[in-house]
Scaffold this motif. Structure first.
Motif, short mmCIF file in Angstrom:
data_model
loop_
_atom_site.label_atom_id
_atom_site.label_comp_id
_atom_site.label_asym_id
_atom_site.label_seq_id
_atom_site.Cartn_x
_atom_site.Cartn_y
_atom_site.Cartn_z
N PRO A 28 57.96 -53.84 -4.35
CA PRO A 28 56.90 -53.24 -5.06
C PRO A 28 57.13 -53.18 -6.73
O PRO A 28 58.18 -53.30 -7.23
N ASP A 29 56.28 -53.30 -7.43
CA ASP A 29 56.05 -53.04 -8.95
C ASP A 29 55.51 -51.91 -9.39
O ASP A 29 54.18 -51.91 -9.40
N ARG A 30 56.12 -50.97 -9.49
CA ARG A 30 55.31 -49.54 -9.68
C ARG A 30 55.42 -48.94 -11.07
O ARG A 30 55.73 -48.03 -11.41
N ARG A 31 55.96 -50.02 -12.06
CA ARG A 31 56.31 -49.58 -13.21
C ARG A 31 55.07 -49.15 -14.18
O ARG A 31 53.87 -49.64 -13.75
N PRO A 32 55.33 -48.12 -15.13
CA PRO A 32 54.02 -48.21 -15.89
C PRO A 32 53.98 -49.43 -16.86
O PRO A 32 54.70 -49.48 -17.62
N HIS A 33 52.71 -49.83 -16.57
CA HIS A 33 52.48 -51.16 -17.59
C HIS A 33 52.16 -50.87 -18.71
O HIS A 33 51.36 -49.82 -19.17
N GLN A 34 52.37 -51.68 -19.49
CA GLN A 34 52.25 -51.57 -20.99
C GLN A 34 51.01 -52.44 -21.06
O GLN A 34 50.83 -53.43 -20.44
N VAL A 166 58.55 -62.63 -9.96
CA VAL A 166 57.55 -63.93 -10.03
C VAL A 166 56.34 -63.07 -10.48
O VAL A 166 55.47 -63.39 -11.47
N HIS A 167 56.16 -61.79 -10.06
CA HIS A 167 54.93 -60.87 -10.71
C HIS A 167 55.15 -60.99 -12.15
O HIS A 167 54.39 -61.18 -12.95
N GLU A 168 56.48 -60.49 -12.60
CA GLU A 168 56.43 -60.25 -14.03
C GLU A 168 56.29 -61.58 -14.76
O GLU A 168 56.06 -61.50 -16.06
N ILE A 169 56.73 -62.65 -14.33
CA ILE A 169 56.63 -63.94 -14.93
C ILE A 169 55.48 -64.20 -15.43
O ILE A 169 54.93 -64.94 -16.42
N VAL A 170 54.32 -63.96 -14.68
CA VAL A 170 52.95 -64.13 -14.69
C VAL A 170 52.41 -63.55 -16.11
O VAL A 170 51.58 -64.09 -16.59
N HIS A 171 52.81 -62.32 -16.45
CA HIS A 171 52.41 -61.71 -17.67
C HIS A 171 52.74 -62.39 -18.86
O HIS A 171 51.54 -62.40 -19.87
N PRO A 172 53.80 -62.76 -19.14
CA PRO A 172 54.08 -63.61 -20.58
C PRO A 172 53.16 -64.78 -20.51
O PRO A 172 52.83 -65.23 -21.56
N ASN A 186 44.92 -59.82 -14.83
CA ASN A 186 46.60 -60.06 -15.13
C ASN A 186 47.24 -59.38 -14.05
O ASN A 186 48.38 -60.22 -13.67
N GLU A 187 46.87 -58.22 -13.63
CA GLU A 187 47.68 -57.59 -12.71
C GLU A 187 47.25 -58.11 -11.30
O GLU A 187 48.08 -58.19 -10.21
N GLY A 188 46.11 -58.73 -11.12
CA GLY A 188 45.71 -59.35 -9.67
C GLY A 188 46.37 -60.56 -9.36
O GLY A 188 47.08 -60.67 -8.27
N HIS A 245 44.04 -49.63 -7.98
CA HIS A 245 43.35 -50.77 -8.74
C HIS A 245 44.23 -52.14 -8.79
O HIS A 245 43.64 -53.17 -8.55
N TYR A 246 45.51 -52.14 -8.47
CA TYR A 246 46.22 -53.17 -8.51
C TYR A 246 45.96 -54.02 -6.97
O TYR A 246 45.89 -55.13 -6.95
N ALA A 247 45.96 -53.14 -6.07
CA ALA A 247 45.79 -53.53 -4.93
C ALA A 247 44.33 -54.32 -4.68
O ALA A 247 44.19 -55.45 -3.96
#
Ligand SMILES: [Zn+2]
Length: 316
Positions: A28-34, A166-172, A186-188, A245-247
């Motif tokens: 799970p990625d439950r960090r508060p996203h910036q 892998v989730h986080e690699i998508v963001h940059p 972005n989160e989808g 929202h993520y889901a």
């Protein structure tokens, strides 16, 4: 980890599963996203950082390593720093980071992130907590890992698995290629690939832990419309204590993927972002649905029939 799955589906899907080569664990990625940073100038930038720039970056990193246990590897556009045994760091670098970068670029991204980004792979919770504080002056708010645009770093507790990585690699990559991308996509996309593998040579997201919460929200009739979801700005999207929202965004992307529409959708949206900044019109067009309420009913029924670890055909 390959889960035992039961497949009783049409042959293309059986083939898809046979082609299944690689499967990352789900975390799970439950960090508060910036919210994403403001638009990044991507035109006419150098293709990528040079070898000399990477070498200089590594020299700087060596000076701030918390201990002698760390291995540093260059895996463009990233530098990977980990305190697991060197062989394990190498495996993450090649089997997760290089694989994900290659596959994401194959289908979605033409530009690398502008800056060299560090991926810190801490071997356990103790190392992750201690070193995030030591190196970045912040206590992680998620046990799994997060992307810090400000520190140009992905900071991971790799003992929880490669899915969040892998989730986080998508963001940059989204920042570099589609700076105005709304949070839902972005989160989808990030969430889609947190449970990922390779099918027919392409990156492929599988059903995952976000499904039961989404099904519960559908049953409770609490999901927003797609028009609303796609219109949310960062503050609206991330104000999402239950993660629906993520889901919802993830399983919209999953649906598009299963219909073979996701890559086309992304490219069309990227091309028409000025006229359609939320992606809603492009979504309507790609789906061939003028009546999006009818589509949502169909999609909700589809999601309710999904199960974790099962691949489901949605051939029209
Ligand atoms: Zn994310």
């Amino acid at each position: 980890m390959f889960r035992k799955v039961q497949v009783a589906l049409v042959s293309p899907l059986v083939l898809a599963w046979l082609a299944f080569l690689y499967h990352l664990s789900s975390t799970p990625d439950r960090r508060p996203h910036q919210p994403p940073p403001s638009a990044i100038e991507t035109s006419k930038q150098p293709e990528s950082s040079t070898n000399a720039e990477f070498a200089a970056h590594v020299e700087q990193l060596k000076k701030k390593l918390p201990s002698a246990d760390f291995t540093i590897l260059i895996q463009p556009p990233f530098v990977i720093i980990g305190d697991e045994p060197a062989e394990a760091v190498k495996q993450h670098s090649e089997n997760t980071v290089k694989w994900a970068v290659d596959k994401l670029k194959q289908d979605f991204f033409s530009q690398d992130p502008r800056d060299i980004l560090d991926i810190w792979l801490f071997k356990d919770a103790a190392s992750y907590q201690k070193n995030a504080l030591l190196l970045f002056g912040e206590k992680p708010t998620t046990p799994y890992g997060y992307y810090s645009s400000a520190h140009k770093a992905l900071i991971m507790n790799i003992s929880t698995g490669g899915g969040t990585l892998v989730h986080e690699i998508v963001h940059p990559f989204i920042e570099a290629n589609f700076p105005a991308c709304p949070p839902w996509l972005n989160e989808g996309l990030g969430s889609l690939y947190e449970q990922t593998g390779e099918v027919n040579g392409h990156i492929h997201g599988f059903t995952n832990w976000r499904l039961p919460g989404l099904q519960a929200a559908i049953k409770a009739n609490t999901l927003p419309s797609f028009k609303h979801l796609t219109s949310l700005d960062a503050s609206g999207f991330y104000d999402d204590a239950k993660g629906t929202h993520y889901a919802q965004a993830r399983y919209l992307c999953y649906y598009l993927q299963q219909r073979g529409l996701l890559i086309n959708f992304y490219r069309e949206f990227l091309a028409h972002q000025k006229e359609d900044p939320t992606g809603y019109q492009t979504l309507q067009k790609i789906l061939g649905h003028v009546d999006m309420n009818a589509f949502q009913q169909k999609w909700e029924k589809y999601v309710l029939a999904l199960r974790q670890g099962y691949e489901v055909s949605v051939t029209p």
